[in-house]
Write a protein that holds these residues in place. Structure first.
Motif, PDB file in Angstrom:
ATOM      1  N   ASN A 256       0.830  -1.205   0.000  1.00 34.77           N
ATOM      2  CA  ASN A 256       0.000   0.000   0.000  1.00 34.77           C
ATOM      3  C   ASN A 256       0.867   1.258   0.000  1.00 34.77           C
ATOM      4  O   ASN A 256       0.605   2.226  -0.718  1.00 34.77           O
ATOM      5  N   PHE A 259       2.477   1.738  -3.321  1.00 37.71           N
ATOM      6  CA  PHE A 259       1.474   2.182  -4.302  1.00 37.71           C
ATOM      7  C   PHE A 259       1.199   3.682  -4.154  1.00 37.71           C
ATOM      8  O   PHE A 259       1.147   4.414  -5.142  1.00 37.71           O
ATOM      9  N   ARG A 260       1.027   4.128  -2.909  1.00 39.60           N
ATOM     10  CA  ARG A 260       0.751   5.549  -2.681  1.00 39.60           C
ATOM     11  C   ARG A 260       1.899   6.420  -3.164  1.00 39.60           C
ATOM     12  O   ARG A 260       1.692   7.579  -3.554  1.00 39.60           O
ATOM     13  N   TYR A 264       4.649   1.592  -8.583  1.00 40.98           N
ATOM     14  CA  TYR A 264       3.655   0.572  -8.904  1.00 40.98           C
ATOM     15  C   TYR A 264       4.253  -0.807  -9.187  1.00 40.98           C
ATOM     16  O   TYR A 264       3.664  -1.824  -8.828  1.00 40.98           O
ATOM     17  N   ALA A 267       5.084  -2.235  -5.888  1.00 38.02           N
ATOM     18  CA  ALA A 267       3.839  -2.542  -5.194  1.00 38.02           C
ATOM     19  C   ALA A 267       3.228  -3.827  -5.732  1.00 38.02           C
ATOM     20  O   ALA A 267       2.757  -4.678  -4.957  1.00 38.02           O
ATOM     21  N   ARG A 268       3.229  -3.984  -7.052  1.00 41.66           N
ATOM     22  CA  ARG A 268       2.662  -5.195  -7.635  1.00 41.66           C
ATOM     23  C   ARG A 268       3.374  -6.443  -7.113  1.00 41.66           C
ATOM     24  O   ARG A 268       2.718  -7.422  -6.735  1.00 41.66           O
ATOM     25  N   TYR A 271       2.315  -6.995  -3.444  1.00 38.82           N
ATOM     26  CA  TYR A 271       0.928  -7.469  -3.374  1.00 38.82           C
ATOM     27  C   TYR A 271       0.852  -8.945  -3.752  1.00 38.82           C
ATOM     28  O   TYR A 271       0.120  -9.726  -3.127  1.00 38.82           O
ATOM     29  N   GLY A 293      -5.502  -4.495  -4.083  1.00 41.41           N
ATOM     30  CA  GLY A 293      -4.281  -3.726  -4.321  1.00 41.41           C
ATOM     31  C   GLY A 293      -3.589  -4.150  -5.607  1.00 41.41           C
ATOM     32  O   GLY A 293      -3.098  -3.310  -6.376  1.00 41.41           O
ATOM     33  N   LYS A 296      -5.343  -2.726  -8.645  1.00 41.79           N
ATOM     34  CA  LYS A 296      -5.041  -1.305  -8.813  1.00 41.79           C
ATOM     35  C   LYS A 296      -3.626  -1.091  -9.344  1.00 41.79           C
ATOM     36  O   LYS A 296      -3.391  -0.247 -10.220  1.00 41.79           O
ATOM     37  N   ALA A 297      -2.670  -1.875  -8.829  1.00 41.07           N
ATOM     38  CA  ALA A 297      -1.292  -1.734  -9.298  1.00 41.07           C
ATOM     39  C   ALA A 297      -1.175  -2.125 -10.774  1.00 41.07           C
ATOM     40  O   ALA A 297      -0.512  -1.441 -11.567  1.00 41.07           O
ATOM     41  N   ARG A 300      -2.539   0.614 -12.975  1.00 38.44           N
ATOM     42  CA  ARG A 300      -1.608   1.737 -13.126  1.00 38.44           C
ATOM     43  C   ARG A 300      -0.445   1.390 -14.049  1.00 38.44           C
ATOM     44  O   ARG A 300       0.177   2.284 -14.639  1.00 38.44           O
TER      45      ARG A 300
END
Length: 352
Positions: A256, A259-260, A264, A267-268, A271, A293, A296-297, A300
């Motif tokens: 998270n 990601f913020r 990305y 983050a992927r 996750y 999550g 979303k990743a 993006r």
């Protein structure tokens, strides 16, 4: 005056085990004493040792073994006529049910546990069971119903000087404030929980508090580096104590934070790691949140919009079936955040 943290679920011959003991050590000791109790014929000791075995299995993510263990503990307690031990076994079963996403069963078992704890005069079993009911409602997203119960349990824990339970209540209330937008209040409570847990030598409680602090400073302040450092500190505890579930949630929060920060690709990857960990322990709530999550990743990073919408449709339906209201709202917001529409009206929604 707060005491050092204790683990009341370690009972009978395991009473002296530390709250910070590695779960593999707890399991080994629990199994050893359980076998001795079975040979001695003491059903009460079978129930007490079996409770520690059930809890170690649960926290290690060994769901099937935990399910067998708490039921065996309950049968032994009932055979011994020990109402308090029956309450503890039902508490363990209810906590496992919540972990598996069976929220209705969790409410039923924890409610029975609270009733038996009261009937048997076991104040701690009753308190833990009521706390379990409060946490189940909070996880479900029913904040209006459980906020008062959280506050009541916090007051009771403070009055009795039960540090571990005080830390739990602070973290639960902080999470409600975080999810309803009161980030400053949430941060203050997570920080108080972290200090109290540290003073009481409650390493598990401190690890969860650090995760909460990391979430807020990332979300409110964009302090990515500090958040990642806090999560790294908490991860050390999770690994040393073999806290499988806490470690998976730590990894999901790390994702998270990344990601913020717009990282990305990283983050992927994280996750995906967390998703695998949740699947391995059959924890559908964590699995769904990590999946969200990941969707979303991937979006993006250029995933097809129709595929993204289909992924969100599936998640929305899954979360509705589990009954996770807050998480389902997160999926609804993700449609707008990612600029996609549901694939079809009501797709994945089984609220008929």
């Amino acid at each position: 005056m707060q005491t050092k943290a204790l683990a009341p679920e370690y009972q009978g011959a395991l009473t002296k085990m530390s709250v910070n003991a590695s779960l593999t050590d707890v399991l080994a000791e629990g199994v050893r004493h359980l076998r001795q109790a079975e040979l001695s014929g003491s059903q009460e000791e079978v129930a007490r040792s079996g409770l520690a075995v059930a809890e170690a299995h649960r926290r290690l993510g060994q769901v099937a073994e935990a399910d067998r263990a708490w039921k065996a503990s309950y049968r032994a307690a009932r055979s011994a006529g020990n109402t308090g031990a029956m309450a503890w076994a039902l508490w363990s079963g209810g906590t496992l049910a919540r972990q598996r996403g069976a929220l209705r069963l969790a409410f039923r078992l924890l409610g029975l546990a609270a009733e038996l704890g009261k009937r048997g005069g076991d104040v701690v079993a009753r308190g833990y069971s009521l706390a379990g009911l409060a946490e189940t409602g909070r996880i479900q997203g029913d904040y209006a119903t459980v906020a008062t119960l959280h506050e009541q349990l916090l007051a009771e824990a403070r009055a009795r000087g039960e540090a571990r339970h005080t830390v739990w209540a602070l973290e639960g209330i902080a999470q409600i404030h975080r999810n309803t937008g009161s980030l400053d209040t949430a941060l203050e409570m997570f920080e108080e929980a972290a200090v109290l847990a540290g003073d009481a030598d409650d390493r598990r409680g401190r690890a969860w508090a650090l995760r909460g602090i990391a979430d807020i400073v990332s979300l409110r302040d964009g302090a990515t580096g500090r958040a990642l450092d806090l999560l790294a500190e908490a991860e050390v505890t999770c690994r040393e104590m073999n806290l499988s579930s806490a470690l998976a949630y730590n990894h999901k929060m790390r994702a998270n934070v990344l990601f913020r920060a717009g990282r990305y690709e990283e983050a992927r990857t994280v996750y995906e790691q967390a998703l695998g960990e949740f699947r391995a322990m059959d924890e559908p709530r964590g699995e769904a949140l990590a999946s969200l999550g990941l969707v979303k990743a991937r979006a993006r990073l250029g995933r097809d919009r129709h595929a993204t919408a289909a992924d969100l449709d599936e998640l929305r339906g899954r979360l509705s079936r589990i009954g996770l209201l807050n998480a389902r709202e997160m999926v609804e917001k993700a449609y707008a955040e990612l600029g996609v529409e549901p694939s079809s009206a009501g797709a994945g929604d089984d609220r008929r």
